[in-house]
Design a protein around this motif. Structure first.
Motif, PDB file in Angstrom:
ATOM      1  N   VAL A  66     -19.340  41.958 -15.299  1.00 38.86           N
ATOM      2  CA  VAL A  66     -20.311  43.041 -14.987  1.00 38.86           C
ATOM      3  C   VAL A  66     -19.658  44.281 -14.783  1.00 38.86           C
ATOM      4  CG1 VAL A  66     -21.995  43.969 -13.423  1.00 38.86           C
ATOM      5  CG2 VAL A  66     -22.055  41.615 -13.975  1.00 38.86           C
ATOM      6  N   THR A  67     -19.800  45.213 -15.449  1.00 35.35           N
ATOM      7  CA  THR A  67     -19.342  46.436 -15.442  1.00 35.35           C
ATOM      8  C   THR A  67     -20.212  47.657 -15.314  1.00 35.35           C
ATOM      9  OG1 THR A  67     -17.740  48.052 -16.541  1.00 35.35           O
ATOM     10  CG2 THR A  67     -19.181  46.957 -18.172  1.00 35.35           C
ATOM     11  N   ALA A  84     -13.837  45.471 -19.702  1.00 35.72           N
ATOM     12  CA  ALA A  84     -14.954  44.403 -19.475  1.00 35.72           C
ATOM     13  C   ALA A  84     -15.100  43.808 -20.914  1.00 35.72           C
ATOM     14  CB  ALA A  84     -16.338  44.978 -18.979  1.00 35.72           C
ATOM     15  N   ALA A  85     -15.348  44.576 -21.784  1.00 37.80           N
ATOM     16  CA  ALA A  85     -15.765  44.104 -23.261  1.00 37.80           C
ATOM     17  C   ALA A  85     -14.554  43.022 -23.614  1.00 37.80           C
ATOM     18  CB  ALA A  85     -15.990  45.378 -24.266  1.00 37.80           C
ATOM     19  N   ALA A  86     -13.499  43.578 -23.638  1.00 40.62           N
ATOM     20  CA  ALA A  86     -12.147  42.835 -24.100  1.00 40.62           C
ATOM     21  C   ALA A  86     -12.091  41.328 -23.301  1.00 40.62           C
ATOM     22  CB  ALA A  86     -11.032  43.793 -23.959  1.00 40.62           C
ATOM     23  N   GLY A  92     -15.020  34.448 -24.065  1.00 41.46           N
ATOM     24  CA  GLY A  92     -16.117  33.818 -24.864  1.00 41.46           C
ATOM     25  C   GLY A  92     -17.000  33.922 -23.551  1.00 41.46           C
ATOM     26  N   ILE A  93     -17.401  34.882 -22.776  1.00 40.06           N
ATOM     27  CA  ILE A  93     -18.367  34.946 -21.738  1.00 40.06           C
ATOM     28  C   ILE A  93     -19.151  36.248 -21.711  1.00 40.06           C
ATOM     29  CG2 ILE A  93     -16.942  33.295 -19.990  1.00 40.06           C
ATOM     30  CD1 ILE A  93     -15.999  36.015 -18.714  1.00 40.06           C
ATOM     31  N   PRO A  94     -20.061  36.095 -21.117  1.00 42.10           N
ATOM     32  CA  PRO A  94     -20.991  37.176 -21.157  1.00 42.10           C
ATOM     33  C   PRO A  94     -20.348  38.498 -20.717  1.00 42.10           C
ATOM     34  CG  PRO A  94     -22.183  35.599 -19.942  1.00 42.10           C
ATOM     35  CD  PRO A  94     -20.967  35.092 -20.470  1.00 42.10           C
ATOM     36  N   ALA A  95     -20.869  39.841 -21.119  1.00 43.44           N
ATOM     37  CA  ALA A  95     -20.620  40.997 -20.419  1.00 43.44           C
ATOM     38  C   ALA A  95     -21.868  41.652 -20.333  1.00 43.44           C
ATOM     39  CB  ALA A  95     -19.500  42.005 -21.285  1.00 43.44           C
ATOM     40  N   GLY A 185     -28.547  36.051 -22.413  1.00 44.94           N
ATOM     41  CA  GLY A 185     -28.771  36.323 -23.805  1.00 44.94           C
ATOM     42  C   GLY A 185     -29.467  37.933 -23.993  1.00 44.94           C
ATOM     43  N   SER A 186     -30.203  38.023 -22.791  1.00 47.91           N
ATOM     44  CA  SER A 186     -30.584  39.488 -22.894  1.00 47.91           C
ATOM     45  C   SER A 186     -29.883  40.771 -22.623  1.00 47.91           C
ATOM     46  CB  SER A 186     -31.846  39.306 -21.692  1.00 47.91           C
ATOM     47  OG  SER A 186     -31.103  39.793 -20.486  1.00 47.91           O
ATOM     48  N   ALA A 187     -28.492  40.468 -22.281  1.00 45.69           N
ATOM     49  CA  ALA A 187     -27.773  41.506 -21.992  1.00 45.69           C
ATOM     50  C   ALA A 187     -27.387  42.538 -23.226  1.00 45.69           C
ATOM     51  CB  ALA A 187     -26.421  40.963 -21.297  1.00 45.69           C
ATOM     52  N   ALA A 188     -27.841  43.773 -22.840  1.00 42.19           N
ATOM     53  CA  ALA A 188     -27.465  44.719 -24.076  1.00 42.19           C
ATOM     54  C   ALA A 188     -26.102  45.129 -24.331  1.00 42.19           C
ATOM     55  CB  ALA A 188     -28.416  46.071 -23.580  1.00 42.19           C
TER      56      ALA A 188
END
Ligand SMILES: [Zn+2]
Lengths: 211, 344
Positions: A66-67, A84-86, A92-95, A185-188
Motif C-alpha cells: 500500500v502506498t 511500491a510499483a516496483a 507479483g503482488i497487488p499494489a 482486482g479493483s485497485a487503480a
C-alpha cells in the motif's frame, strides 16, 4: 494478509508492516517514521529492510503493498510510488494507492500538510472518516474551513486555529486502503496526486541569441 | 555460459531505459521517451521528464523482460544510473532499481552515466582495450576521458567549459528553423550543404588553450549572428551551408582533440559515445583521422550511442565481473557525480 505500507508525501517517510483482514482490520507489526527531508530515495529502502527485520520477516512474505499517492512535493512523492510499483511488480503482488491525507489522523477533521510555496495540501473528513472535500492545494488564509485541523502545526498561525500535530501512519494507510485490499482486482493504477501542473513555460517567441 | 544477467536502469534525462545483458551479450534494450512532450519548450523540462519516467517504469521493465525472454527472478544483479543527470529524473530510476534489487534479493550497483556510455560499446565490439580514450558528446555532456580500467578507474582529461555539443546543435537548429532535438535535422540539412561555405570559429584551439577542453558557446553565437545578419539584410539564409559549416566546425574540434589525446597519452584506441556520436560527419571525420593516426576507432551503433538502459546494464556487468562491491542501501542520486566515481 501481510501488507507493506509506504508513504513519502511528507518530510517524514513512513514504512510499516501490518496484518490485515477484512474481518479483523489492521494489526501493525512494525513501523518506522524517518525524518527524511529530501532524502526519501536514500532512506526508504533501508526503512523497509528495517521493518522487515523488526518483524522477523522476509520480503517474500509480503502479500500486498500500500502506498500514499500524495499530494506531496513531487520528487519525494515519486520515490514512494515507484518503489511500491516496483516491489509489487517484482514480487507479483497487488499494489494499492491511497490519498496520503486520508492516512493522517481519524474522525472529523481537516488535514493540512506542507505544499511548499506558502501553500497547504488539504482535505476535509466527516466523523466516520469519509473524505468530503479535497484533496486540494490552497493558501491557508483562504481555506475557509472551521477545523478541527490535523497535520502540520506550522500552519496554525496562518489558519488562525490550532493544528493537532499528526503524520501519515501505517494504520491510517491500511484503513484507507481497506476497500481495495478486500478486492485487489479493483485497485487503480498508481498515479500520484500532483494537483499542480509541471513548472514549464513554453517560450512565447524565439529571442535572437545575440541581443 | 554461466555469466550473470544484469538488469540496468537509465533515467538521467528524458529517456526511460531498461536494458538486460548477460556478460557482454545484449538481451534487451527497452526504451520509452518523453521527447515529444519537451519539443514545444525547446529543451527538456525536468518535471515533465520525471513524471514520464514514473509512468513508463514498470511497463518498460516488462518489455525488457519479454524481449530478453527471462523472468525477473532470473536477474542476478541490478544496476542504475546514479548520476550525473537531472536529480528528479535520476531519483525515479534509483528508487525503482533499489526496489527491484530488494524484492529480488540481488545486489545493486549505482553507476556513473558517462562510464556507462563507454561500457555499452562492449556489447557490440567485445572487451574494451585498456587504456582507451573515450569521447562522449551529447545534449548533456561533452567529455574526453582516459580509461585505464572501466570498472575502477576513469580519468577526466577535458570537458566543455560552456555548452554541451548537443546543446549547440539544438540552438543552431532553432536559429535555422529546424525541429528539436537539433542533431538529426542539422545532420540531414548539412548533407546538401558546403562545409567550407562559412568559416565558423573553432573554440579553444589556440596554442595556449586547454588542449582537451571544449567550448561551443562562441560557435553557437557566431552562427546566430551570421544568420541574423542575413535576415536583417533581407537575404535568404542558406540553411544547408550553415548547417554543414557549423557541423564541420564541431566535428573538426572534437576529432582533433580526441586524436591529440590519444597521441599525447600513447593510447591507440578511441571510443565514441553519446547522442552526438550518431552524427554522420563526426563519425566520418573520426574514421578518417583515426586511420591516418593509426588509432582503432570504436563507435557503437547510433541506437546505443544515445541514452539507454543497456549501457547501464553493460557497466553493471563489468562491475560484477571485476568483483567490485555493490552500492550501500542508502544509495541516492548525485546530479553532478564526478567522472572518476565509476560506481558508488
Ligand atoms: Zn548520456
Amino acid at each position: 494478509m501481510l501488507v507493506l505500507a509506504l508513504d513519502t508525501a511528507t518530510p517524514t517517510l513512513v514504512a510499516g508492516l501490518a496484518r490485515w483482514s477484512a474481518g479483523d482490520g489492521v494489526t501493525v507489526l512494525a513501523e518506522r517514521a524517518v525524518p527524511s527531508g529530501t532524502k526519501h530515495a536514500e532512506l526508504l529502502t533501508p526503512a523497509i529492510e528495517g521493518v522487515l527485520a523488526d518483524a522477523g520477516l522476509a520480503i517474500g512474505a509480503v502479500e500486498a503493498v500500500v502506498t500514499g499517492l500524495g499530494p506531496g512535493p513531487f520528487t519525494g512523492l515519486r520515490v514512494g510510488v515507484v518503489t511500491a510499483a516496483a516491489l509489487a511488480d517484482a514480487r507479483g503482488i497487488p499494489a494499492v494507492g491511497v490519498c496520503s491525507l486520508d492516512a493522517v489522523g481519524t474522525g472529523a477533521r481537516t488535514v493540512v500538510t506542507d505544499a511548499r510555496r506558502k501553500e497547504t495540501y488539504w482535505a476535509a473528513y466527516a466523523t466516520d472518516g469519509t473524505r468530503v472535500e479535497g484533496p486540494a492545494v490552497a493558501r491557508p488564509e483562504e481555506l475557509g474551513l472551521p477545523g478541527p485541523f490535523t497535520g502540520d502545526p506550522a500552519f496554525a498561525e496562518r489558519l488562525g486555529a490550532p493544528v493537532t500535530p499528526a503524520d501519515v501512519t501505517t494504520a491510517g494507510l491500511l484503513r484507507a486502503a481497506a476497500p481495495q485490499l478486500a478486492d485487489p482486482g479493483s485497485a487503480a493504477p498508481l498515479v500520484p496526486l500532483y494537483l499542480r501542473r509541471p513548472d514549464a513555460v513554453p517560450p512565447t517567441s524565439i529571442k535572437p541569441v545575440t541581443r | 555460459m554461466n555469466e550473470p544477467i544484469v538488469l540496468g536502469f537509465e533515467t538521467s534525462c528524458d529517456e526511460t531505459g531498461v536494458g538486460i545483458v548477460r556478460g557482454h551479450t545484449l538481451l534487451a534494450d527497452a526504451l520509452a521517451t518523453s521527447m515529444a512532450e519537451h519539443e514545444r519548450f525547446g529543451g527538456v523540462v525536468p518535471e515533465i521528464a520525471s513524471r514520464a519516467h514514473l509512468e513508463a517504469m514498470v511497463p518498460t521493465v516488462h518489455r525488457a523482460l519479454a524481449d530478453a525472454g527471462i523472468a525477473a527472478s532470473d536477474v542476478d544483479a541490478v544496476a542504475v544510473t546514479s548520476g550525473p543527470g537531472l536529480t528528479g529524473a535520476l531519483l525515479v530510476g534509483v528508487a525503482a532499481a533499489k526496489a527491484y534489487a530488494l524484492a529480488l534479493g540481488k545486489p545493486l550497483y549505482g553507476v556513473n552515466h558517462l562510464a556507462a556510455h563507454v561500457a555499452v560499446d562492449e556489447l557490440q565490439h567485445g572487451p574494451l582495450a585498456e587504456p582507451s580514450i573515450a569521447m562522449l558528446v551529447s545534449g548533456g555532456h561533452s567529455s574526453l576521458l582516459l580509461v585505464p580500467d572501466l570498472a575502477q578507474e576513469v580519468q577526466s582529461l577535458g570537458r566543455t567549459i560552456d555548452d554541451a555539443a548537443g546543446e549547440a546543435f539544438d540552438k543552431v537548429a532553432r536559429v535555422l528553423g529546424l525541429p528539436f532535438p537539433g542533431g538529426p535535422p542539422v545532420d540531414r540539412a548539412a548533407r546538401e550543404g558546403d562545409a567550407r561555405a562559412i568559416a565558423f570559429p573553432r573554440g579553444l584551439t589556440g596554442p595556449r588553450d586547454a588542449a582537451y577542453d571544449f567550448s561551443f558557446s562562441g560557435l553557437k553565437t557566431a552562427v546566430a549572428r551570421w544568420v541574423e545578419a542575413r535576415e536583417r539584410a533581407g537575404e535568404p539564409v542558406p540553411v544547408a551551408d550553415v548547417a554543414a559549416s557549423f557541423q564541420e566546425a564541431v566535428a573538426d574540434v572534437l576529432t582533433a582533440k580526441a586524436v591529440r589525446a590519444c597521441r599525447d597519452h600513447g593510447v591507440d584506441h578511441l571510443v565514441l559515445g553519446g547522442g552526438v556520436a550518431a552524427n554522420s560527419r563526426l563519425r566520418a571525420l573520426a574514421e578518417e583521422r583515426c586511420a591516418a593516426a593509426g588509432i582503432v576507432l570504436r563507435v557503437p551503433s547510433p541506437r546505443l550511442c544515445t541514452d539507454n538502459g543497456a549501457m547501464v546494464a553493460a557497466l553493471g556487468s563489468r562491475l560484477v565481473a571485476a568483483g567490485v562491491a555493490p552500492s550501500a542501501p542508502d544509495l541516492g542520486a548525485d546530479s553532478s557525480l564526478p567522472i572518476d566515481v565509476v560506481s558508488r
